[in-house]
Design an enzyme around this catalytic site. Structure first.
Site, PDB file in Angstrom:
ATOM      1  N   VAL A   1       0.817  -1.212   0.000  1.00 53.79           N
ATOM      2  CA  VAL A   1       0.000   0.000   0.000  1.00 53.79           C
ATOM      3  C   VAL A   1       0.852   1.265   0.000  1.00 53.79           C
ATOM      4  O   VAL A   1       0.415   2.320  -0.486  1.00 53.79           O
ATOM      5  CB  VAL A   1      -0.975   0.016   1.196  1.00 53.79           C
ATOM      6  CG1 VAL A   1      -1.936  -1.156   1.120  1.00 53.79           C
ATOM      7  CG2 VAL A   1      -0.241   0.015   2.530  1.00 53.79           C
ATOM      8  N   ASP A   2       2.084   1.195   0.527  1.00 50.77           N
ATOM      9  CA  ASP A   2       2.955   2.374   0.558  1.00 50.77           C
ATOM     10  C   ASP A   2       3.316   2.808  -0.862  1.00 50.77           C
ATOM     11  O   ASP A   2       3.166   3.974  -1.242  1.00 50.77           O
ATOM     12  CB  ASP A   2       4.211   2.054   1.361  1.00 50.77           C
ATOM     13  CG  ASP A   2       4.762   3.266   2.102  1.00 50.77           C
ATOM     14  OD1 ASP A   2       4.177   4.358   1.991  1.00 50.77           O
ATOM     15  OD2 ASP A   2       5.773   3.109   2.813  1.00 50.77           O
ATOM     16  N   ASP A   3       3.813   1.871  -1.662  1.00 49.23           N
ATOM     17  CA  ASP A   3       4.121   2.180  -3.064  1.00 49.23           C
ATOM     18  C   ASP A   3       2.873   2.619  -3.812  1.00 49.23           C
ATOM     19  O   ASP A   3       2.906   3.556  -4.612  1.00 49.23           O
ATOM     20  CB  ASP A   3       4.717   0.953  -3.750  1.00 49.23           C
ATOM     21  CG  ASP A   3       6.194   0.803  -3.478  1.00 49.23           C
ATOM     22  OD1 ASP A   3       6.989   1.361  -4.232  1.00 49.23           O
ATOM     23  OD2 ASP A   3       6.543   0.132  -2.491  1.00 49.23           O
TER      24      ASP A   3
END
Length: 646
Positions: free
Chosen positions: A385-387
């Site tokens: 989810v960060d990317d």
């Protein structure tokens, strides 16, 4: 800032922007080196000897690298200028001896002395003892019991592999096969390191003795003792079934581009597993797995090392944000050419969005359609989810209607990945069976992927930037999670970047994007903390020791990436015109090299706190550019608030 200083700032932005322009690949993406400690290149050397696929020229280059980064204490640290680490030192010594270094050479004598003074190789961590067992240097009793039958356990079973993090699952799977088959390295030169033990390994009975992080550690040690004889009596049919299920799991995820899980330990274990299964080196699966390993090598000509993985999606997303920031505003740098470059970057990113594979994350939300991005080139089973949030914000900021469908898919996926406590983990939902971090195998304490403040902040920033009314409850729950995670001193812990400066920057950006007032007590406390740790030269720095009980937000020197994070955090909180921000911007301008780059030797990120640290070579380039450009752009508006979530 007077006209002269403004001119210097403008020049610094232009030069830094030019560096990023030059580093963009022809396909439109950016990828910088990702460096870890000595363990990855040392393990790669040992892998070549395990497989009897020794590249003499490459090993000489890696040897030079390993010798150069040896610490003054005689051993090897986990990060730049760090303290002695037993496991890193054992692996580096083993690798250098395999390369051909005599144990009588001064650097080897110093290393051996340091290892013995710290308790000997028997006190190395679990993964190192597994490696030693594969070479026959220690008995298999030196490793914790990890029956391969555990791969047959359902999700609801506490010790199921499905309760582990993605990285643990992909590393453990081939390791379980190896532990079941118990192969031995080819080791054509018969390299041994018995001299690193304080007593013969055959006489050691206390291989597993902590340190324990809770009473559960003692409980699981007793369990390990109890089940060890039973593990050897597992029915043949059950063991064969477990091996088949595990191998099938691996083969399904063994992509030809980036290998198993797209991270070195999993990739290396898979290569050794294929050999243990009798699969020839010429088999297409073995060829692909080995090729993926070789791609990780960074060769400088005289030195070489092996990266833990690639970071093209992450680098492209962050570099894109910096490029867009520099090109925006009335004094934007090369706006037309930047727009063309960003179109290429966006097209490449769109080609990498994962739309047709439901990865391991889907176990906890099987009806959720895919829509995320991975960290590496090809890792479809494991988007994060960060990317996804960083890429989504970049595409949305670009404003091209052609990206709307991709952004919406990403948005829907991130909303569906929120954990029950309101936060987000990197790869999984509610990956928080904390008792697993206390089993003997998990002496690194990083078997899980629970929600963290920095990842949660990025997801909030993305959703808030999009501004969908129906996402407000999701954002509100995330903000409450962040409030609960704030430290007593006003900072936030940084799980994936060093450390409290990184976490505090991330959260301040998210709170601003979510509409939290700059006068909110949580924001004011964070601002006060950031200002309190600013260094005399105007910059900020933080050492990896902050993960080990060291001072928060402090280091012996200022660092470009961490100075940029602090500045971005303060500006997100509405403090663009404060003297601390002006001093920080001046620090970046003054420390920029003539070629437009910044020097940053210390590490700036973390894989697993206390165990594995990272240096993103791109951080010292795109974050200073982003911070300086934002300072410029906010100077041309009536508002002192950031418009975007980074």
């Amino acid at each position: 800032m007077d006209d002269t200083n403004w001119s210097r700032l403008d020049d610094a932005v232009r030069k830094a922007h030019g560096v990023l322009m030059d580093k963009q690949e022809g396909d439109g993406y950016w990828v910088f080196e990702l460096e870890a400690d000595c363990t990855i290149p040392a393990e790669y050397v040992l892998l070549e000897h395990y497989m009897d696929r020794i590249d003499e020229e490459l090993q000489v280059k890696i040897g030079r690298y390993l010798r150069r980064i040896q610490g003054e204490h005689g051993g090897w640290p986990l990060y730049y200028d760090g303290k002695f680490d037993m496991s890193a030192s054992v692996k580096a010594y083993f690798a250098l001896k395999a390369i051909g270094d005599s144990p009588d050479e001064p650097h080897m004598v110093r290393a051996r002395k340091a290892i013995l003074q710290h308790g000997g190789a028997e006190r190395s961590n679990v993964f190192t003892r597994f490696q030693l067992a594969l070479y026959g240097e220690v008995p298999w009793e030196a490793t914790p019991v990890m029956p391969i039958e555990m791969f047959l356990l359902p999700r609801k079973a506490v010790f199921s592999v499905w309760n582990m993090s993605y990285w643990s699952r992909t590393v453990v799977a081939p390791l379980l096969v190896l532990a079941a088959l118990k192969p031995k390295a080819v080791n054509p030169r018969n390299i041994t390191v018995q001299e690193l033990f304080t007593r013969p390994p055959s006489l050691i009975k206390d291989w597993i003795r902590g340190p324990y992080r809770s009473r559960w550690g003692h409980v699981f040690k007793a369990v390990d003792v109890a089940i060890r004889p039973l593990e050897k009596r597992s029915p043949k049919w059950l063991r064969e079934k477990a091996i088949k299920v595990t191998v099938d799991f691996i083969m399904e995820r063994l992509n030809a581009e980036d290998g198993l899980g797209a991270i070195y330990p999993a990739m290396a274990n898979a290569v050794m597993m294929l050999k243990a299964l009798g699969i020839p080196d010429e088999d297409p699966r073995s060829v692909a797995a080995w090729k993926a390993m070789r791609r990780l090598i960074v060769d400088y000509g005289d030195e070489a090392y092996c990266q833990p993985c690639f970071s093209p999606i992450w680098d492209t997303g962050l570099a894109g944000h910096a490029m867009l920031e520099a090109a925006s505003g009335p004094e934007g740098v090369q706006p037309e050419e930047t727009a063309e470059r960003m179109t290429k970057a966006a097209e490449w990113l769109l080609s990498k969005q994962i739309l047709d594979v439901k990865g391991d994350w889907a176990l906890n939300n099987p009806t959720l359609p895919p829509g995320g991005w991975a960290f590496q080139y090809e890792n479809d089973y494991y988007p994060d989810v960060d990317d996804t949030a960083v890429v989504g914000m970049m595409l949305h900021r670009d404003g091209n209607p052609a990206y709307e469908e991709a952004i919406e898919r990403a948005r829907h996926w991130i909303v569906g990945m929120q954990s029950s406590n309101g936060g987000w983990g990197a790869f999984d939902i509610d990956n928080n069976v904390y008792v697993l971090n206390h089993i003997p195998f998990a002496d690194h304490g990083a078997l899980l992927d629970p929600p963290t403040a920095d990842v949660t902040a990025r997801c909030i920033s993305f959703l808030a930037q999009l501004g969908h009314k129906e996402d407000r409850p999701v954002i509100a729950r995330g903000v409450e999670y962040l409030r609960a995670e704030q430290e007593a001193d006003g900072s936030w812990f940084g799980r994936w970047g060093t450390n409290y400066i990184y976490g505090t920057w991330s959260v301040l950006c998210a709170l601003n994007a979510a509409g939290v007032s700059p006068t909110d007590p949580a924001v004011e406390r964070a601002v006060e903390w950031l200002k309190s740790v600013q260094r005399e030269d105007g910059g900020w720095g933080e050492g990896e020791s902050s993960y080990e009980g060291g001072p928060r937000g402090q280091y012996k020197e200022s660092l470009p990436s961490q100075t940029a994070w602090a500045l971005l955090g303060l500006m997100a909180a509405g403090h663009r015109d404060d003297p601390e921000v002006q001093k920080g911007v001046a620090y970046l301008v003054e420390t920029q090299k003539e070629d437009g780059t910044w020097e940053e030797e210390p590490y700036n990120a973390v894989g697993f706190p206390k165990v594995f640290y990272l240096k993103y070579h791109g951080y010292s380039q795109f974050f200073p550019l982003m911070a300086m450009s934002r300072y410029k752009n906010l100077g041309h508006t009536n508002s002192r608030h950031v418009q975007y979530g980074l």
